[in-house]
Design a protein around this motif. Sequence first.
Motif, PDB file in Angstrom:
ATOM      1  N   ARG A   1       3.920  23.425   6.522  1.00  0.00           N
ATOM      2  CA  ARG A   1       3.192  22.349   7.197  1.00  0.00           C
ATOM      3  C   ARG A   1       1.713  22.470   6.851  1.00  0.00           C
ATOM      4  N   LEU A   2       0.984  21.369   7.013  1.00  0.00           N
ATOM      5  CA  LEU A   2      -0.443  21.351   6.700  1.00  0.00           C
ATOM      6  C   LEU A   2      -1.218  20.677   7.826  1.00  0.00           C
ATOM      7  N   PRO A   3      -2.317  21.275   8.287  1.00  0.00           N
ATOM      8  CA  PRO A   3      -3.200  20.555   9.194  1.00  0.00           C
ATOM      9  C   PRO A   3      -3.821  19.379   8.439  1.00  0.00           C
ATOM     10  N   VAL A   4      -3.892  18.246   9.103  1.00  0.00           N
ATOM     11  CA  VAL A   4      -4.501  17.057   8.513  1.00  0.00           C
ATOM     12  C   VAL A   4      -5.912  16.942   9.066  1.00  0.00           C
ATOM     13  N   VAL A   5      -6.912  16.838   8.183  1.00  0.00           N
ATOM     14  CA  VAL A   5      -8.305  16.858   8.633  1.00  0.00           C
ATOM     15  C   VAL A   5      -9.064  15.640   8.111  1.00  0.00           C
ATOM     16  N   ASP A   6     -10.181  15.345   8.800  1.00  0.00           N
ATOM     17  CA  ASP A   6     -11.055  14.272   8.335  1.00  0.00           C
ATOM     18  C   ASP A   6     -12.099  14.842   7.383  1.00  0.00           C
ATOM     19  N   GLY A   7     -13.080  14.030   7.033  1.00  0.00           N
ATOM     20  CA  GLY A   7     -14.094  14.458   6.079  1.00  0.00           C
ATOM     21  C   GLY A   7     -14.954  15.605   6.545  1.00  0.00           C
ATOM     22  N   HIS A   8     -14.954  15.883   7.845  1.00  0.00           N
ATOM     23  CA  HIS A   8     -15.751  16.975   8.402  1.00  0.00           C
ATOM     24  C   HIS A   8     -14.900  18.207   8.678  1.00  0.00           C
ATOM     25  N   GLY A   9     -13.620  18.142   8.323  1.00  0.00           N
ATOM     26  CA  GLY A   9     -12.744  19.279   8.556  1.00  0.00           C
ATOM     27  C   GLY A   9     -12.142  19.323   9.943  1.00  0.00           C
ATOM     28  N   ALA A  10     -12.371  18.265  10.745  1.00  0.00           N
ATOM     29  CA  ALA A  10     -11.826  18.218  12.107  1.00  0.00           C
ATOM     30  C   ALA A  10     -10.365  17.787  12.058  1.00  0.00           C
ATOM     31  N   ILE A  11      -9.572  18.381  12.909  1.00  0.00           N
ATOM     32  CA  ILE A  11      -8.138  18.136  12.866  1.00  0.00           C
ATOM     33  C   ILE A  11      -7.777  16.745  13.384  1.00  0.00           C
TER      34      ILE A  11
ATOM     35  N   THR B   1      -5.468  22.710   4.007  1.00  0.00           N
ATOM     36  CA  THR B   1      -5.435  21.453   4.741  1.00  0.00           C
ATOM     37  C   THR B   1      -5.254  20.286   3.780  1.00  0.00           C
ATOM     38  N   VAL B   2      -5.028  19.115   4.367  1.00  0.00           N
ATOM     39  CA  VAL B   2      -4.854  17.911   3.559  1.00  0.00           C
ATOM     40  C   VAL B   2      -5.569  16.759   4.254  1.00  0.00           C
ATOM     41  N   ALA B   3      -6.082  15.826   3.484  1.00  0.00           N
ATOM     42  CA  ALA B   3      -6.763  14.659   4.046  1.00  0.00           C
ATOM     43  C   ALA B   3      -5.729  13.633   4.497  1.00  0.00           C
ATOM     44  N   SER B   4      -6.097  12.845   5.494  1.00  0.00           N
ATOM     45  CA  SER B   4      -5.157  11.862   6.030  1.00  0.00           C
ATOM     46  C   SER B   4      -4.822  10.767   5.036  1.00  0.00           C
ATOM     47  N   ASP B   5      -5.714  10.513   4.071  1.00  0.00           N
ATOM     48  CA  ASP B   5      -5.450   9.461   3.086  1.00  0.00           C
ATOM     49  C   ASP B   5      -4.804   9.991   1.812  1.00  0.00           C
ATOM     50  N   ALA B   6      -4.411  11.271   1.822  1.00  0.00           N
ATOM     51  CA  ALA B   6      -3.717  11.837   0.658  1.00  0.00           C
ATOM     52  C   ALA B   6      -2.332  11.222   0.534  1.00  0.00           C
TER      53      ALA B   6
ATOM     54  N   ARG C   1       0.839  -1.189   0.000  1.00  0.00           N
ATOM     55  CA  ARG C   1       0.000   0.000   0.000  1.00  0.00           C
ATOM     56  C   ARG C   1       0.880   1.248   0.000  1.00  0.00           C
ATOM     57  N   PRO C   2       0.608   2.198  -0.874  1.00  0.00           N
ATOM     58  CA  PRO C   2       1.404   3.428  -0.900  1.00  0.00           C
ATOM     59  C   PRO C   2       1.313   4.167   0.437  1.00  0.00           C
ATOM     60  N   PHE C   3       2.379   4.827   0.818  1.00  0.00           N
ATOM     61  CA  PHE C   3       2.366   5.612   2.046  1.00  0.00           C
ATOM     62  C   PHE C   3       1.405   6.786   1.878  1.00  0.00           C
ATOM     63  N   THR C   4       0.711   7.112   2.945  1.00  0.00           N
ATOM     64  CA  THR C   4      -0.195   8.255   2.950  1.00  0.00           C
ATOM     65  C   THR C   4       0.221   9.224   4.049  1.00  0.00           C
ATOM     66  N   VAL C   5      -0.430  10.369   4.072  1.00  0.00           N
ATOM     67  CA  VAL C   5      -0.147  11.373   5.091  1.00  0.00           C
ATOM     68  C   VAL C   5      -0.334  10.796   6.491  1.00  0.00           C
ATOM     69  N   ALA C   6      -1.327   9.921   6.659  1.00  0.00           N
ATOM     70  CA  ALA C   6      -1.590   9.325   7.978  1.00  0.00           C
ATOM     71  C   ALA C   6      -0.391   8.538   8.500  1.00  0.00           C
ATOM     72  N   ASP C   7       0.436   8.013   7.593  1.00  0.00           N
ATOM     73  CA  ASP C   7       1.589   7.213   7.999  1.00  0.00           C
ATOM     74  C   ASP C   7       2.720   8.052   8.568  1.00  0.00           C
ATOM     75  N   VAL C   8       2.796   9.310   8.205  1.00  0.00           N
ATOM     76  CA  VAL C   8       3.952  10.120   8.608  1.00  0.00           C
ATOM     77  C   VAL C   8       3.589  11.347   9.439  1.00  0.00           C
ATOM     78  N   MET C   9       2.320  11.676   9.551  1.00  0.00           N
ATOM     79  CA  MET C   9       1.929  12.905  10.246  1.00  0.00           C
ATOM     80  C   MET C   9       2.201  12.816  11.744  1.00  0.00           C
ATOM     81  N   THR C  10       2.304  13.977  12.373  1.00  0.00           N
ATOM     82  CA  THR C  10       2.415  14.075  13.822  1.00  0.00           C
ATOM     83  C   THR C  10       1.001  14.156  14.387  1.00  0.00           C
ATOM     84  N   LYS C  11       0.649  13.187  15.228  1.00  0.00           N
ATOM     85  CA  LYS C  11      -0.729  13.120  15.721  1.00  0.00           C
ATOM     86  C   LYS C  11      -0.981  14.041  16.915  1.00  0.00           C
TER      87      LYS C  11
END
Length: 216
Positions: free
Chosen positions: A120-130, A99-104, A4-14
Amino acid sequence: MASRPFTVADVMTKKVVAVLPGADFKELVTTMQRWKVTAVPVVEGEGRVVGVVSEADLLLKEEFHEHRLGLIEQMRRPEATAKAGSRRAEDLMTSPAVTVASDASLPQAARLMATHRVKRLPVVDGHGAIQGIVSRSDLLKVFLRPDDDLAAEVRRDVVERLFPLSRQEVDVRVEAGVVTLSGTVRDSGLIPVAARLAGAVEGVVDVRCGLTVGAE
C-alpha cells in the motif's frame, strides 16, 4: 472526447488511520488491530507523512524476543535489530515513506508498489500531507467496471475516433471484461491500433480482435 484516465484519487481509500511519531508500541499494535490494517502512516505537523510502520516492523520485536542480540547479528542486520529494541513509531517506521501523488496513474502506483515491495502507499498532496491510502486491492477496483460501460467507452473513444466512416460496420461486445471487436473497416493499418487502444481502457481484461478489411 476521450475519457479521462483513472488516477489514484479515483480508487484510494480516503479514510486514513495514522499515528504520530511519539506513538508507543502498544498503541501501534492496538491501532492496527482495531482498524484491521497491516500498516499505518506516521504523520507530523499538518499531516505530513514522515514514515510508515508495518506489521513486519513490529514483528521484529517478537523475532528477537527470546535471545540477546549478539554483536555479529547486530552488524549483519543493523536496522532490524535496532527496530527490535525500539518502542516508538519514529524509531520503528520505515523512512522516508514511499508515497504517491493523488493524480498519479494506476500503472504508476502499481510500479511503485512492485519496485519497493510494498502492499500500500500513502497518497499525498504537493506538500507531502496525507490525502488517503491506496492498496493493491484498490488498484483492482477498475476491473469491477460494468461490461456495458467498457463497451460504451471502447465504441466512443476507439471505434468512432479511428473509423468514423465505417463505425456502423464495427461490433463491440464485452463479456467479463474481455472486449471482442468484429466487423469490417477500410484501413487495415488501424486494426492493430484499435486492439491496442481497446486494451488500454481501464478495466479491460483482454481484447479479441476480429476486424477485417471490407471492400471499397
